[in-house]
Design an enzyme around this catalytic site. Sequence first.
Site, PDB file in Angstrom:
ATOM      1  N   TYR A  31     -24.091  17.240  30.246  1.00  0.00           N
ATOM      2  CA  TYR A  31     -25.483  16.800  30.197  1.00  0.00           C
ATOM      3  C   TYR A  31     -25.759  16.071  28.888  1.00  0.00           C
ATOM      4  CZ  TYR A  31     -26.114  19.350  34.432  1.00  0.00           C
ATOM      5  OH  TYR A  31     -25.997  19.754  35.730  1.00  0.00           O
ATOM      6  N   LEU A  32     -26.189  14.836  29.019  1.00  0.00           N
ATOM      7  CA  LEU A  32     -26.561  14.019  27.865  1.00  0.00           C
ATOM      8  C   LEU A  32     -28.007  14.278  27.470  1.00  0.00           C
ATOM      9  CD1 LEU A  32     -24.843  10.793  29.117  1.00  0.00           C
ATOM     10  CD2 LEU A  32     -24.161  12.118  27.118  1.00  0.00           C
TER      11      LEU A  32
END
Length: 150
Positions: A31-32
């Site tokens: 997850y960015l």
Amino acid sequence: MATEIERKFLIDEKKFSAQNLPEGEKISQGYLATEKNCVVRVRVKKNRAFLTVKSSNVGIVRKEFEYEIPVADAEEILKLCGKKILQKVRYKIEHAGKIWEVDIFEGRHAGLILAEVELNAPDEFVELPDWVGEEVSDDPKYFNSNLVGE
């Protein structure tokens, strides 16, 4: 614009047997961004990779935009995710005309098993397999984007 309509359930482990599962698919996803209104995820599975943007849920409905990207790019993007990475094996099981995705988590979430089914409408009837337990569709604790923060 793509829309995802999905219900999520815990598994009743007394009725679910991992022994009879079809071949699974190993998934690494990082997850960015995990903001309240938007999640940006990169996922690698086998020889394919995807960048996905999801809106926050309204019930069991949310906007989802998914784009295939080169695996090499995805592997580099995963490195940017730090500890916000999940490992799981996904099994696809057909039941009553629907494809159920059963995720068996690995690493720090080992032991967690979730089942998801995608629908065409929020009020669509779906026949639940007997191995499905408590529904957790509305419980943010079980959103993958929140699991990476634990």
